[in-house]
Design a protein around this motif. Structure first.
Motif, PDB file in Angstrom:
ATOM      1  N   MET A 137      -8.592  -3.875   5.298  1.00 59.21           N
ATOM      2  CA  MET A 137      -7.951  -4.487   4.133  1.00 59.21           C
ATOM      3  C   MET A 137      -6.621  -5.086   4.554  1.00 59.21           C
ATOM      4  O   MET A 137      -5.947  -4.564   5.454  1.00 59.21           O
ATOM      5  CB  MET A 137      -7.767  -3.468   3.022  1.00 59.21           C
ATOM      6  CG  MET A 137      -9.102  -2.925   2.528  1.00 59.21           C
ATOM      7  SD  MET A 137      -8.955  -1.938   1.064  1.00 59.21           S
ATOM      8  CE  MET A 137      -9.142  -3.187  -0.170  1.00 59.21           C
ATOM      9  N   ALA A 138      -6.246  -6.163   3.917  1.00 56.04           N
ATOM     10  CA  ALA A 138      -5.017  -6.881   4.278  1.00 56.04           C
ATOM     11  C   ALA A 138      -3.782  -6.107   3.867  1.00 56.04           C
ATOM     12  O   ALA A 138      -3.764  -5.400   2.873  1.00 56.04           O
ATOM     13  CB  ALA A 138      -5.017  -8.243   3.604  1.00 56.04           C
ATOM     14  N   LYS A 139      -2.754  -6.270   4.672  1.00 58.56           N
ATOM     15  CA  LYS A 139      -1.455  -5.696   4.351  1.00 58.56           C
ATOM     16  C   LYS A 139      -0.828  -6.538   3.250  1.00 58.56           C
ATOM     17  O   LYS A 139      -0.924  -7.758   3.267  1.00 58.56           O
ATOM     18  CB  LYS A 139      -0.568  -5.687   5.600  1.00 58.56           C
ATOM     19  CG  LYS A 139       0.675  -4.885   5.441  1.00 58.56           C
ATOM     20  CD  LYS A 139       1.355  -4.680   6.784  1.00 58.56           C
ATOM     21  CE  LYS A 139       2.475  -3.699   6.608  1.00 58.56           C
ATOM     22  NZ  LYS A 139       2.813  -3.005   7.817  1.00 58.56           N
ATOM     23  N   MET A 169      -4.399   9.113  -2.788  1.00 57.88           N
ATOM     24  CA  MET A 169      -5.286   7.958  -2.626  1.00 57.88           C
ATOM     25  C   MET A 169      -4.451   6.698  -2.391  1.00 57.88           C
ATOM     26  O   MET A 169      -3.539   6.398  -3.156  1.00 57.88           O
ATOM     27  CB  MET A 169      -6.164   7.759  -3.854  1.00 57.88           C
ATOM     28  CG  MET A 169      -7.095   6.563  -3.740  1.00 57.88           C
ATOM     29  SD  MET A 169      -8.186   6.417  -5.166  1.00 57.88           S
ATOM     30  CE  MET A 169      -9.752   6.194  -4.312  1.00 57.88           C
ATOM     31  N   LYS A 170      -4.784   5.960  -1.327  1.00 57.83           N
ATOM     32  CA  LYS A 170      -4.085   4.705  -1.037  1.00 57.83           C
ATOM     33  C   LYS A 170      -4.414   3.678  -2.104  1.00 57.83           C
ATOM     34  O   LYS A 170      -5.579   3.503  -2.475  1.00 57.83           O
ATOM     35  CB  LYS A 170      -4.509   4.151   0.333  1.00 57.83           C
ATOM     36  CG  LYS A 170      -4.041   4.971   1.500  1.00 57.83           C
ATOM     37  CD  LYS A 170      -4.484   4.328   2.812  1.00 57.83           C
ATOM     38  CE  LYS A 170      -3.982   5.122   4.005  1.00 57.83           C
ATOM     39  NZ  LYS A 170      -4.311   4.448   5.280  1.00 57.83           N
ATOM     40  N   HIS A 171      -3.360   2.998  -2.599  1.00 56.71           N
ATOM     41  CA  HIS A 171      -3.560   1.930  -3.565  1.00 56.71           C
ATOM     42  C   HIS A 171      -2.412   0.937  -3.499  1.00 56.71           C
ATOM     43  O   HIS A 171      -1.375   1.205  -2.891  1.00 56.71           O
ATOM     44  CB  HIS A 171      -3.767   2.469  -4.983  1.00 56.71           C
ATOM     45  CG  HIS A 171      -2.623   3.269  -5.519  1.00 56.71           C
ATOM     46  ND1 HIS A 171      -2.352   4.555  -5.116  1.00 56.71           N
ATOM     47  CD2 HIS A 171      -1.674   2.961  -6.422  1.00 56.71           C
ATOM     48  CE1 HIS A 171      -1.295   5.010  -5.765  1.00 56.71           C
ATOM     49  NE2 HIS A 171      -0.857   4.049  -6.566  1.00 56.71           N
ATOM     50  N   ASN A 172      -2.613  -0.218  -4.118  1.00 60.32           N
ATOM     51  CA  ASN A 172      -1.658  -1.313  -4.077  1.00 60.32           C
ATOM     52  C   ASN A 172      -1.674  -1.990  -5.442  1.00 60.32           C
ATOM     53  O   ASN A 172      -2.734  -2.374  -5.925  1.00 60.32           O
ATOM     54  CB  ASN A 172      -2.072  -2.301  -2.977  1.00 60.32           C
ATOM     55  CG  ASN A 172      -1.107  -3.448  -2.802  1.00 60.32           C
ATOM     56  OD1 ASN A 172       0.032  -3.411  -3.238  1.00 60.32           O
ATOM     57  ND2 ASN A 172      -1.570  -4.492  -2.143  1.00 60.32           N
ATOM     58  N   GLU A 173      -0.507  -2.097  -6.065  1.00 62.35           N
ATOM     59  CA  GLU A 173      -0.396  -2.858  -7.307  1.00 62.35           C
ATOM     60  C   GLU A 173      -0.228  -4.316  -6.906  1.00 62.35           C
ATOM     61  O   GLU A 173       0.713  -4.664  -6.208  1.00 62.35           O
ATOM     62  CB  GLU A 173       0.806  -2.380  -8.120  1.00 62.35           C
ATOM     63  CG  GLU A 173       0.660  -0.947  -8.595  1.00 62.35           C
ATOM     64  CD  GLU A 173       1.991  -0.367  -9.058  1.00 62.35           C
ATOM     65  OE1 GLU A 173       2.588  -0.918  -9.996  1.00 62.35           O
ATOM     66  OE2 GLU A 173       2.416   0.629  -8.458  1.00 62.35           O
ATOM     67  N   ILE A 174      -1.156  -5.150  -7.351  1.00 62.14           N
ATOM     68  CA  ILE A 174      -1.184  -6.548  -6.931  1.00 62.14           C
ATOM     69  C   ILE A 174      -0.400  -7.452  -7.872  1.00 62.14           C
ATOM     70  O   ILE A 174       0.334  -8.335  -7.447  1.00 62.14           O
ATOM     71  CB  ILE A 174      -2.639  -7.038  -6.823  1.00 62.14           C
ATOM     72  CG1 ILE A 174      -3.391  -6.171  -5.814  1.00 62.14           C
ATOM     73  CG2 ILE A 174      -2.696  -8.505  -6.429  1.00 62.14           C
ATOM     74  CD1 ILE A 174      -4.883  -6.361  -5.876  1.00 62.14           C
ATOM     75  N   TRP A 223       0.845  -1.197   0.000  1.00 64.46           N
ATOM     76  CA  TRP A 223       0.000   0.000   0.000  1.00 64.46           C
ATOM     77  C   TRP A 223       0.877   1.242   0.000  1.00 64.46           C
ATOM     78  O   TRP A 223       1.889   1.302   0.694  1.00 64.46           O
ATOM     79  CB  TRP A 223      -0.936  -0.010   1.203  1.00 64.46           C
ATOM     80  CG  TRP A 223      -2.041  -0.999   1.028  1.00 64.46           C
ATOM     81  CD1 TRP A 223      -2.059  -2.291   1.480  1.00 64.46           C
ATOM     82  CD2 TRP A 223      -3.250  -0.800   0.322  1.00 64.46           C
ATOM     83  NE1 TRP A 223      -3.219  -2.905   1.087  1.00 64.46           N
ATOM     84  CE2 TRP A 223      -3.981  -2.006   0.380  1.00 64.46           C
ATOM     85  CE3 TRP A 223      -3.805   0.282  -0.357  1.00 64.46           C
ATOM     86  CZ2 TRP A 223      -5.227  -2.168  -0.210  1.00 64.46           C
ATOM     87  CZ3 TRP A 223      -5.051   0.132  -0.938  1.00 64.46           C
ATOM     88  CH2 TRP A 223      -5.743  -1.079  -0.864  1.00 64.46           C
ATOM     89  N   HIS A 224       0.474   2.231  -0.808  1.00 63.58           N
ATOM     90  CA  HIS A 224       1.237   3.474  -0.905  1.00 63.58           C
ATOM     91  C   HIS A 224       0.338   4.583  -1.453  1.00 63.58           C
ATOM     92  O   HIS A 224      -0.767   4.326  -1.928  1.00 63.58           O
ATOM     93  CB  HIS A 224       2.478   3.291  -1.795  1.00 63.58           C
ATOM     94  CG  HIS A 224       2.153   2.895  -3.207  1.00 63.58           C
ATOM     95  ND1 HIS A 224       1.847   1.589  -3.573  1.00 63.58           N
ATOM     96  CD2 HIS A 224       2.075   3.622  -4.344  1.00 63.58           C
ATOM     97  CE1 HIS A 224       1.617   1.540  -4.876  1.00 63.58           C
ATOM     98  NE2 HIS A 224       1.739   2.769  -5.364  1.00 63.58           N
ATOM     99  N   ASP A 258       0.026   2.441   5.630  1.00 59.91           N
ATOM    100  CA  ASP A 258      -0.725   1.311   6.159  1.00 59.91           C
ATOM    101  C   ASP A 258      -1.909   1.031   5.237  1.00 59.91           C
ATOM    102  O   ASP A 258      -2.431   1.958   4.610  1.00 59.91           O
ATOM    103  CB  ASP A 258      -1.250   1.619   7.569  1.00 59.91           C
ATOM    104  CG  ASP A 258      -0.134   1.688   8.605  1.00 59.91           C
ATOM    105  OD1 ASP A 258       0.878   0.972   8.421  1.00 59.91           O
ATOM    106  OD2 ASP A 258      -0.278   2.442   9.577  1.00 59.91           O
ATOM    107  N   PRO A 259      -2.350  -0.217   5.170  1.00 57.90           N
ATOM    108  CA  PRO A 259      -3.522  -0.504   4.356  1.00 57.90           C
ATOM    109  C   PRO A 259      -4.755   0.179   4.952  1.00 57.90           C
ATOM    110  O   PRO A 259      -4.794   0.467   6.151  1.00 57.90           O
ATOM    111  CB  PRO A 259      -3.650  -2.025   4.429  1.00 57.90           C
ATOM    112  CG  PRO A 259      -2.854  -2.451   5.599  1.00 57.90           C
ATOM    113  CD  PRO A 259      -1.817  -1.390   5.851  1.00 57.90           C
TER     114      PRO A 259
END
Length: 142
Positions: A139-141, A106-111, A65-66, A134-135
């Motif tokens: 939501m999961a880390k 905006m928090k987001h995560n490239e999966i 998350w970033h 932090d997520p």
């Protein structure tokens, strides 16, 4: 007619024509991408950045998350696919021709990505910092 809008002043933006041959590879945020600078940041005095991100390999694990310290980040998929999740619970797998506009902060995560993903990325302003976070709650880390 010169294409100018009557009564409008032209911002200090220079003509820039980027080719693959004259667009250098530059350092980037992720080791699994090559980043090609399209010269837009220099031509706009840093107001806008445009680069192409090309996969070196597919992602082996999520980025985590970033957020990005910018007004907005625009992603357009040229080849392959990228999967992302966002703080509002949205999860998307975006493929060729798909576009995503991510508001700054905006928090987001490239999966995940395909092994051949290629993405055009724009940011306003051109200098876009990345900050791990932090997520979102529930939501999961990564």
């Amino acid at each position: 007619m010169d294409g100018a809008i009557p009564g409008a002043s032209r911002p200090d933006i220079k003509l820039n024509i980027a080719t693959k041959a004259n667009s250098p590879l530059v350092a980037g945020r992720r080791k699994f991408f090559r980043y090609r600078d399209l010269g837009v940041s220099a031509a706009t005095g840093g107001r806008l950045r445009a680069q192409v991100m090309e996969a070196v390999t597919g992602m082996t694990e999520p980025t985590g998350w970033h957020t990005h310290q910018c007004e907005a980040q625009f992603v357009y998929v040229l080849k392959g696919w990228v999967e992302l999740e966002f703080e509002d619970g949205t999860r998307t797998r975006s493929g060729v021709g798909d576009a995503i506009l991510i508001p700054g902060g905006m928090k987001h995560n490239e999966i995940a990505t395909s092994d051949d993903v290629e993405i055009l990325e724009l940011s306003i302003p051109g200098d876009m910092a990345t900050q791990p976070c932090d997520p979102p709650e529930g939501m999961a880390k990564a």
